[in-house]
Scaffold this motif. Structure first.
Motif, PDB file in Angstrom:
ATOM      1  N   ILE A  79      -3.501   0.276   3.830  1.00  0.00           N
ATOM      2  CA  ILE A  79      -3.399   1.653   4.323  1.00  0.00           C
ATOM      3  C   ILE A  79      -3.986   1.797   5.721  1.00  0.00           C
ATOM      4  O   ILE A  79      -3.452   2.511   6.567  1.00  0.00           O
ATOM      5  CB  ILE A  79      -4.101   2.612   3.340  1.00  0.00           C
ATOM      6  CG1 ILE A  79      -3.313   2.696   2.035  1.00  0.00           C
ATOM      7  CG2 ILE A  79      -4.259   4.006   3.947  1.00  0.00           C
ATOM      8  CD1 ILE A  79      -3.958   3.556   0.979  1.00  0.00           C
ATOM      9  N   SER A  96       3.805   0.775   2.851  1.00  0.00           N
ATOM     10  CA  SER A  96       3.578  -0.138   3.967  1.00  0.00           C
ATOM     11  C   SER A  96       3.490  -1.576   3.476  1.00  0.00           C
ATOM     12  O   SER A  96       3.038  -1.844   2.357  1.00  0.00           O
ATOM     13  CB  SER A  96       2.278   0.233   4.697  1.00  0.00           C
ATOM     14  OG  SER A  96       1.989  -0.726   5.714  1.00  0.00           O
ATOM     15  N   MET A 118      -2.013   5.054  -6.233  1.00  0.00           N
ATOM     16  CA  MET A 118      -1.593   6.036  -5.233  1.00  0.00           C
ATOM     17  C   MET A 118      -2.515   7.252  -5.367  1.00  0.00           C
ATOM     18  O   MET A 118      -2.459   7.968  -6.380  1.00  0.00           O
ATOM     19  CB  MET A 118      -0.134   6.460  -5.416  1.00  0.00           C
ATOM     20  CG  MET A 118       0.870   5.383  -5.106  1.00  0.00           C
ATOM     21  SD  MET A 118       2.535   6.015  -4.703  1.00  0.00           S
ATOM     22  CE  MET A 118       2.895   7.033  -6.105  1.00  0.00           C
ATOM     23  N   SER A 168       0.846  -1.198   0.000  1.00  0.00           N
ATOM     24  CA  SER A 168       0.000   0.000   0.000  1.00  0.00           C
ATOM     25  C   SER A 168       0.879   1.244   0.000  1.00  0.00           C
ATOM     26  O   SER A 168       2.021   1.210   0.460  1.00  0.00           O
ATOM     27  CB  SER A 168      -0.947   0.020   1.209  1.00  0.00           C
ATOM     28  OG  SER A 168      -0.224   0.205   2.415  1.00  0.00           O
ATOM     29  N   ILE A 214      -2.998  12.807  -1.207  1.00  0.00           N
ATOM     30  CA  ILE A 214      -3.726  13.649  -0.252  1.00  0.00           C
ATOM     31  C   ILE A 214      -3.075  15.031  -0.251  1.00  0.00           C
ATOM     32  O   ILE A 214      -1.870  15.152  -0.040  1.00  0.00           O
ATOM     33  CB  ILE A 214      -3.680  13.042   1.159  1.00  0.00           C
ATOM     34  CG1 ILE A 214      -4.308  11.646   1.157  1.00  0.00           C
ATOM     35  CG2 ILE A 214      -4.389  13.941   2.162  1.00  0.00           C
ATOM     36  CD1 ILE A 214      -4.088  10.887   2.449  1.00  0.00           C
ATOM     37  N   GLN A 226       4.197   7.371   2.081  1.00  0.00           N
ATOM     38  CA  GLN A 226       4.297   6.272   3.045  1.00  0.00           C
ATOM     39  C   GLN A 226       4.004   4.964   2.323  1.00  0.00           C
ATOM     40  O   GLN A 226       2.921   4.777   1.776  1.00  0.00           O
ATOM     41  CB  GLN A 226       3.304   6.438   4.191  1.00  0.00           C
ATOM     42  CG  GLN A 226       3.306   5.236   5.150  1.00  0.00           C
ATOM     43  CD  GLN A 226       2.158   5.268   6.131  1.00  0.00           C
ATOM     44  OE1 GLN A 226       2.141   6.084   7.043  1.00  0.00           O
ATOM     45  NE2 GLN A 226       1.185   4.382   5.954  1.00  0.00           N
ATOM     46  N   VAL A 271       1.404  12.145   0.301  1.00  0.00           N
ATOM     47  CA  VAL A 271       0.857  13.431   0.759  1.00  0.00           C
ATOM     48  C   VAL A 271       1.603  14.552   0.037  1.00  0.00           C
ATOM     49  O   VAL A 271       2.837  14.550  -0.024  1.00  0.00           O
ATOM     50  CB  VAL A 271       1.019  13.579   2.286  1.00  0.00           C
ATOM     51  CG1 VAL A 271       0.592  14.977   2.738  1.00  0.00           C
ATOM     52  CG2 VAL A 271       0.210  12.521   3.008  1.00  0.00           C
ATOM     53  N   SER A 305       0.579   5.679   0.467  1.00  0.00           N
ATOM     54  CA  SER A 305      -0.226   6.848   0.814  1.00  0.00           C
ATOM     55  C   SER A 305       0.632   8.100   0.653  1.00  0.00           C
ATOM     56  O   SER A 305       1.361   8.487   1.570  1.00  0.00           O
ATOM     57  CB  SER A 305      -0.729   6.730   2.260  1.00  0.00           C
ATOM     58  OG  SER A 305      -1.523   7.850   2.605  1.00  0.00           O
TER      59      SER A 305
END
Length: 385
Positions: free
Chosen positions: A95, A91, A209, A71, A212, A89, A75, A73
């Motif tokens: 998420i 992982s 992806m 996953s 954010i 990020q 920003v 994430s």
């Protein structure tokens, strides 16, 4: 025999550099293990003698670690030094999954300037180590520890290892490179990163992806009418100690860049079904060194120009539509996850100067937009995360 091997290897390299295409890969092999691999287009030349001015960033005794992340994430933090800035990020779990064992990789990168704020994407290309004093596109930045409000915080590009709930290991990334490719909605990230402990991480990620946007840069938006409050009586919100979170936007209102916007999310239990959003603004130029000065923060009117002269204020609820996503700002009371009451009048009192989010004291008295208004009250003393 050893000389013969070297001679053959150099001969092959010479021929390879003339005939290779940018899509081919060069492998460095020890025994029956690949210890490093690179796109040919990223390599200037191969040699057995280290030229003057070239730094050896490899490790003699480290371990090659292979990580497949499932996953991602990313920003977006905005524009600086003519670059877009992201933290990604990665992982080894989904998420929303945070239970150990868990491995994370945080990549701090800079890209060309982002021009489409409604559809922010991570630029495709090869990212190499950059220097903070010479920010440039297609660079990532080494990990480091800094002291923030008395606590040591890992920043930059960092590997995080959480084998159990009691242990979190931060391992700084010191060098390496990786590539970003995109086809349709799917990204592919792959690269090798050198760690401060001498190990090397070879990592991959394949999947979507969704970026954010946590920057002060926002796309054009359309404001939508507020829903009518569903409250039927006054409501006293009782916070759960420690379950208060804060996010700061330094230039949320483009026309009044001197205002800091502090968004407090206050919860009453760990299910997070009920939330009181409190949005406070402060003229940062008039109050340097203080996050929220002691005083009364009346709800201001966003339409009569009073925002331009606001020193301390509370932002009323408003809702906007951007990229087909509805986003709420200002003060709201949300119950059972979905039922929201816009709070549009009243005041918030900060009982003492707030210089650290570890110690805040506030008193809330706000009213909704019902035909006969209902009052929402709350008091909190403690930490905001």
């Amino acid at each position: 025999m050893l000389t013969m091997k070297k001679y053959i290897f150099l001969t092959v390299l010479a021929a390879f550099s003339l005939a290779a295409t940018a899509d081919e890969t060069m492998y460095l092999i020890k025994g029956d293990h690949v210890v490093a691999k690179y796109n040919v287009s990223d390599i200037d030349y191969a040699t057995f003698t280290l030229p003057d001015g070239v730094t050896d960033n490899t490790t003699a005794d480290g371990t090659l670690l292979k990580k497949t992340y499932i996953s991602a994430s990313p920003v977006y933090h905005g524009t600086d030094a003519d670059c877009g800035h992201f933290q990604i990020q990665l992982s080894t779990k989904g998420i929303m999954e945070e239970n150990p064992p868990l491995d994370l990789l945080y990549l701090q990168v800079s890209t060309p300037v982002v021009t489409d704020l409604k559809n922010i994407e991570l630029a495709q290309g090869t990212y190499t180590l950059g220097k903070p004093e010479a920010i440039a596109p297609f660079k990532f930045y080494a990990g480091k520890f800094e002291t923030v409000e008395g606590q040591e915080v890992a920043m930059g590009t960092v590997v995080v290892d959480r084998p159990d709930n009691a242990t979190t290991n931060y391992i700084l990334v010191t060098d390496g490179s990786f590539t970003v490719q995109k086809e349709g909605s799917q990204y592919n990230l792959a690269g090798m990163l050198k760690l401060e402990n001498g190990n090397v991480v070879e990592f991959t990620y394949a999947g979507p992806m969704v970026v954010i946007n946590q920057s002060d840069e926002q796309p054009p938006v359309d404001e939508v009418p507020l829903p009518e409050s569903t409250l039927t009586e006054d409501y006293t919100f009782t916070p759960l100690p420690g379950e208060v979170y804060v996010t700061t936007y330094h230039k949320l209102f483009a026309d009044v860049p001197n205002l800091d916007y502090h968004w407090l999310m206050i919860y009453d239990d760990t299910s997070y079904a009920n939330c009181l959003d409190v949005a406070l603004v402060v003229d940062a130029e008039k109050h340097p060194g203080v996050l929220l000065p002691k005083g009364t923060y009346p709800v201001f009117n966003r339409y009569d120009g009073s925002l331009a002269t606001t020193d301390l204020g509370t932002c009323p609820a408003f809702e906007v539509l951007t990229s087909e996503v509805r986003a709420k700002y200002g003060c709201w009371l949300t119950l059972d996850y979905l039922t929201a009451a816009p709070l549009i009048a009243g005041e918030v009192e900060v009982l003492e100067d707030i210089t650290s989010w570890n110690d805040i004291k506030i008193r809330v008295r706000l009213t909704d937009n019902a035909e006969t208004p209902h009052t929402v009250t709350c008091e909190y003393s403690g930490k905001a995360q």
